[in-house]
Design a protein around this motif. Structure first.
Motif, PDB file in Angstrom:
ATOM      1  N   VAL A  86       0.828  -1.212   0.000  1.00  0.00           N
ATOM      2  CA  VAL A  86       0.000   0.000   0.000  1.00  0.00           C
ATOM      3  C   VAL A  86       0.863   1.264   0.000  1.00  0.00           C
ATOM      4  O   VAL A  86       0.643   2.202  -0.789  1.00  0.00           O
ATOM      5  CB  VAL A  86      -0.964   0.009   1.212  1.00  0.00           C
ATOM      6  N   THR A  87       1.864   1.309   0.877  1.00  0.00           N
ATOM      7  CA  THR A  87       2.721   2.500   0.937  1.00  0.00           C
ATOM      8  C   THR A  87       3.596   2.615  -0.309  1.00  0.00           C
ATOM      9  O   THR A  87       3.928   3.730  -0.737  1.00  0.00           O
ATOM     10  CB  THR A  87       3.613   2.468   2.191  1.00  0.00           C
ATOM     11  N   THR A  88       3.943   1.487  -0.899  1.00  0.00           N
ATOM     12  CA  THR A  88       4.709   1.518  -2.146  1.00  0.00           C
ATOM     13  C   THR A  88       3.886   2.140  -3.266  1.00  0.00           C
ATOM     14  O   THR A  88       4.393   2.950  -4.063  1.00  0.00           O
ATOM     15  CB  THR A  88       5.142   0.098  -2.545  1.00  0.00           C
ATOM     16  N   PHE A  89       2.615   1.799  -3.342  1.00  0.00           N
ATOM     17  CA  PHE A  89       1.734   2.386  -4.368  1.00  0.00           C
ATOM     18  C   PHE A  89       1.575   3.889  -4.135  1.00  0.00           C
ATOM     19  O   PHE A  89       1.613   4.683  -5.084  1.00  0.00           O
ATOM     20  CB  PHE A  89       0.373   1.704  -4.349  1.00  0.00           C
ATOM     21  N   ALA A  90       1.398   4.284  -2.868  1.00  0.00           N
ATOM     22  CA  ALA A  90       1.253   5.710  -2.561  1.00  0.00           C
ATOM     23  C   ALA A  90       2.527   6.482  -2.901  1.00  0.00           C
ATOM     24  O   ALA A  90       2.470   7.586  -3.465  1.00  0.00           O
ATOM     25  CB  ALA A  90       0.905   5.890  -1.085  1.00  0.00           C
ATOM     26  N   SER A  91       3.666   5.907  -2.590  1.00  0.00           N
ATOM     27  CA  SER A  91       4.940   6.545  -2.909  1.00  0.00           C
ATOM     28  C   SER A  91       5.129   6.656  -4.419  1.00  0.00           C
ATOM     29  O   SER A  91       5.616   7.669  -4.930  1.00  0.00           O
ATOM     30  CB  SER A  91       6.091   5.744  -2.286  1.00  0.00           C
ATOM     31  N   GLY A  92       4.728   5.617  -5.146  1.00  0.00           N
ATOM     32  CA  GLY A  92       4.818   5.649  -6.596  1.00  0.00           C
ATOM     33  C   GLY A  92       3.920   6.705  -7.206  1.00  0.00           C
ATOM     34  O   GLY A  92       4.275   7.354  -8.198  1.00  0.00           O
ATOM     35  N   THR A  93       2.744   6.908  -6.628  1.00  0.00           N
ATOM     36  CA  THR A  93       1.834   7.950  -7.106  1.00  0.00           C
ATOM     37  C   THR A  93       2.446   9.333  -6.910  1.00  0.00           C
ATOM     38  O   THR A  93       2.389  10.197  -7.793  1.00  0.00           O
ATOM     39  CB  THR A  93       0.489   7.867  -6.368  1.00  0.00           C
TER      40      THR A  93
END
Length: 420
Positions: free
Chosen positions: A128-135
């Motif tokens: 989840v945090t990886t997706f947010a960081s990627g965004t």
């Protein structure tokens, strides 16, 4: 949170009397220096995260496939939001976009540190945090790249782009090394340091005074129409299309080497352990820094499209060499060659795209590369599956062979690129 961008009536930095460019010429410009310093800190955080994330997911799952999937999760927002981010960079204050994305990334790092140190971290937290960081990164990149032509004269553009890349590669050396040392004490301290670094980046960004940014009149065009215009521009500019297309080869079949194969080589092939991941990525950073500084030192380049193809071919050769290596010194040489060529390729690609596009479209044109970057999840997933099935060495051999084959095909099938 941020001061308002300074507005002038000029579209960019005033042209200075002609002078011979040197490797660090662009750093003479005050506001570019602040952008560059922010890039140094941002890159330090990015590369430490590149080390800690696969190490953390391996600790939690012990799965090469999961490493590939978490890399895919990191890059998916590029595909989903990249073009929208380009429109945002052309419509809104680019400095403010940087500050917002930096705040989001900083918050994610502090949250991960809390989860790890409290010993409640789960694999889904990482995803989840990886997706947010990627965004956040998807919106950060086109805004940052589009700011460069506003802060330096046109004749210094390639120099400034290459120096921006050099900042990232300097931290590719230092960031992983720092992360490797901190990993001896655990994952949590790496995330804490990342958050603190991003705070400093925000200070540097806030100090910039950005000249006038051309924007479409409010309400005159829709977001969809802005997107259509970017594709129409590419369609009527064959050189831009020829530059963006082959980058797909690098992002899909080449770039997973760093995030998927290097951690696996460090642990399973070279027997270097978790801290060895940082050492190998730092070695790649040395090669990348050499490549970017070499590009920054160039005042005039001819046959630039042909150079892009040569860079890709040598990049593939470095991957092939690494795939067969079981010795640390040979692996380091292969990584340095690979990283040097990929960095030279991207610095020249970014410089050409900014040079060939009008200022009011810089954000959208740069975001078109996100269509290529957005397919990195496909490459990372393939890389993870190949590594799990064939092992790290043979998996990398397959990826490198495909990369080289497609590069040779592009050399034959894309005459417009050879003429750039």
């Amino acid at each position: 949170m941020a001061e308002q961008a300074a507005v002038s009536t000029e579209p960019a930095v005033p042209v200075q009397p002609e002078r011979r460019l040197t490797t660090f010429s662009s750093l003479q410009h005050r506001d570019y220096r602040y952008l560059w310093l922010g890039q140094v800190g941002h890159s330090a955080s990015l590369w430490m995260e590149q080390i800690v994330r696969p190490v953390l997911i391996l600790q939690l799952t012990d799965s090469a496939l999961m490493v590939g999937l978490v890399v895919a999760t990191r890059m998916t927002p590029m595909l989903l939001f990249g073009l929208l981010a380009g429109v945002a960079a052309d419509r809104f204050d680019r400095k403010r976009i940087l500050l917002v994305t930096q705040w989001v990334t900083m918050s994610i790092h502090f949250l991960m540190a809390a989860l790890v140190l409290a010993d409640v971290i789960e694999p889904w937290h990482v995803f989840v945090t990886t997706f947010a960081s990627g965004t956040s990164m998807a919106f950060n990149q086109p805004a940052r790249q589009s700011l460069i032509p506003q802060l330096v004269p046109r004749e210094a553009l390639l120099n400034a782009v290459a120096l921006n890349t050099s900042a990232m590669n300097l931290m590719r050396i230092l960031g992983p090394a720092i992360a490797g040392v901190l990993l001896l004490s655990g994952v949590g301290p790496v995330y804490l340091l990342n958050g603190a670094v991003l705070l400093g980046v925000m200070v540097s960004t806030n100090l910039m005074q950005v000249p006038y940014q051309p924007r479409p009149p409010e309400g005159e065009t829709s977001v969809l129409e802005d997107l259509r215009e970017s594709f129409r521009f590419v369609a009527r500019t064959p050189a831009v299309f020829a530059i963006i297309g082959p980058a797909l080869i690098l992002f899909v079949f080449g770039m997973p080497y760093l995030s998927v194969f290097v951690p696996l080589f460090a642990k399973d092939v070279l027997d270097l352990g978790d801290s060895g991941v940082g050492a190998l990525v730092s070695a790649a950073g040395v090669g990348a820094l050499i490549g970017s500084l070499t590009m920054a030192s160039q005042t005039q380049l001819r046959r630039r499209g042909l150079l892009l193809l040569i860079f890709l071919a040598l990049f593939s050769g470095g991957l092939l060499l690494m795939s067969r290596s079981t010795m640390v010194p040979l692996s380091i040489i292969a990584l340095m060659l690979t990283a040097s060529m990929s960095t030279s390729y991207m610095a020249l690609t970014n410089g050409l795209l900014l040079e060939l596009s009008p200022p009011e479209m810089h954000g959208r044109v740069m975001s078109l590369l996100s269509l290529d970057r957005g397919l990195v999840p496909l490459g990372a997933t393939i890389a993870g599956a190949l590594a799990a099935t064939l092992g790290p060495q043979d998996g990398l051999l397959v990826m490198a062979s495909v990369c080289l084959g497609l590069t040779l095909l592009a050399a034959v099938a894309a005459p417009a690129l050879r003429r750039v």
